[in-house]
Design an enzyme around this catalytic site. Sequence first.
Site, PDB file in Angstrom:
ATOM      1  N   SER A 170       0.845  -1.202   0.000  1.00  0.00           N
ATOM      2  CA  SER A 170       0.000   0.000   0.000  1.00  0.00           C
ATOM      3  C   SER A 170       0.873   1.242   0.000  1.00  0.00           C
ATOM      4  CB  SER A 170      -0.880   0.004   1.248  1.00  0.00           C
ATOM      5  OG  SER A 170      -1.416   1.285   1.477  1.00  0.00           O
ATOM      6  N   TYR A 210      -1.966  -0.334   9.982  1.00  0.00           N
ATOM      7  CA  TYR A 210      -2.113  -0.756   8.585  1.00  0.00           C
ATOM      8  C   TYR A 210      -0.832  -0.457   7.806  1.00  0.00           C
ATOM      9  CZ  TYR A 210      -4.101  -0.987   3.848  1.00  0.00           C
ATOM     10  OH  TYR A 210      -4.347  -1.309   2.531  1.00  0.00           O
ATOM     11  N   ILE A 231      -7.626   3.435  -4.437  1.00  0.00           N
ATOM     12  CA  ILE A 231      -8.263   2.640  -5.480  1.00  0.00           C
ATOM     13  C   ILE A 231      -9.744   2.498  -5.140  1.00  0.00           C
ATOM     14  CG2 ILE A 231      -8.220   0.414  -6.690  1.00  0.00           C
ATOM     15  CD1 ILE A 231      -5.627   2.046  -6.984  1.00  0.00           C
TER      16      ILE A 231
END
Lengths: 233, 244
Positions: free
Chosen positions: B141, B154, B187
């Site tokens: 990511s 994350y 996205i």
Amino acid sequence: MNGVLLIGEPDSLMDALRAKLSGLPVAVHELGDHAPAGAPVGRPDGDRQGSAVAVLDAWDMSIAPIDRIIFGPVAIEHDLPRTADDIERLALAHETALLSFLMQLQAAGRLLARHRGGQIWVITPDQSARYLVPISTSPIDTMARRAAVKSFAREIRRMDVLVNCLEVQLEFDQVPADQWRTPRNRTNVYASRFRKSPATSVAGFLCGLLAQADLPMSGLVVPVGIGLTEQSI
Amino acid sequence: MTPPSTILITGASRGIGASIAEHLAAGGHRLALCYRSDRGAADQIAATVQAAGAEAEVFQADMSDPQETRELPARVAARFGGIDAVVGNAGMTKDGPFFTLQADQISSVIRTNLTGTLRLLLGALPFLEQSAAGRIVLVSSLGGVYGTDGQVPYSASKGGLIGVTHWLGELLGPKGIGVNAVAPGFIETDMTAALARERIQPFLDVSALRRIGKPEEIAQAVRFLLEPGYVQSTTIRCDGGFAR
């Protein structure tokens, strides 16, 4: 700079940092299994026992003011595992180390944010050195820590807490002189004038950053090295 | 991946994972579509890729469960006779100011995204080593590359995946196994749909393409990395020119 807290196990950089800081008018505290017991470290009872997070949460700034916190690297075995037991051991080692770091980072940020800010530095070894010498830290843990620091820095800057990583390549120092020729020659493909970065020099550089009250950097991975560093190959 | 291959895709029931499956379908591959909870969606993707010429089967596994994750590759290999490639796409997030996150929330993200993927890859290793051209592609990511506020765990997990790419890329390269990653920016997926538009728009405004990305644009990059080639231990940023 009022006081510095070193979190981690002894290594050449942490030892050099302790030595450099002892020459400055600043209190140095340590948190880790190796830390000497008994001395007051920011808790009224002088108790160092318990988790690092608990100690940070209970830290009493009136007893031991600190505004700089440094996280040392963590050694994690990272040979390629073959059995289910070995896979689980490796995965669990990474899970535990990273979760522990994140919880300590959170507690460290909380502590400084409550007390007029400060600096947090996370030492992350240069992982490109893996191609040249055996190193004890894992690229998985290292890259995870860097991404966490970059993210956390964005959140905590407004509370006057600066968070950065220092990328170091001290593993080169640990290669015995008679075994140094091959790794040194291999560095020539990147930079013919590669030099080792002695721990005392790196510690001196970091002390300079620690001492700067208006440090103009946060959310960065600051590479330290001559001729070859991970992010400039 | 040019000849039909067996490809295990995690997180394949939706979003980027589903798009990767659809993108690979035309190659006539054998696709092992792994899902955690939405069997219906996984079946739907399986039907779509079968209609496009691929062989497909769905496999349930919770990436946060160590045993299920380690054993998944053996189940796939038993069904298809081996594994040629793994696409590690499964992921979850617990967003919020870092100070507000509890240990169990942080742990669940790390266990699912990072160490779950690690367990899966290491469990798949014996099969990849038997393949003529083993490939691993991890979906990291933007947070793993440059960090994002409100996503500390994350980002850490996705940064860790970049570390996995470096680690396994070095160790498995001499065995002919390609290991790389993609780092998507924003996205169009369920995950970003949950974010407020005003949170996303500033990121888009400062990216070169100035628009949100499509899942199939990540799938393109994954397909490229599944092909034999000279790319190794690399993370391709698919972020519309945000990171620079």
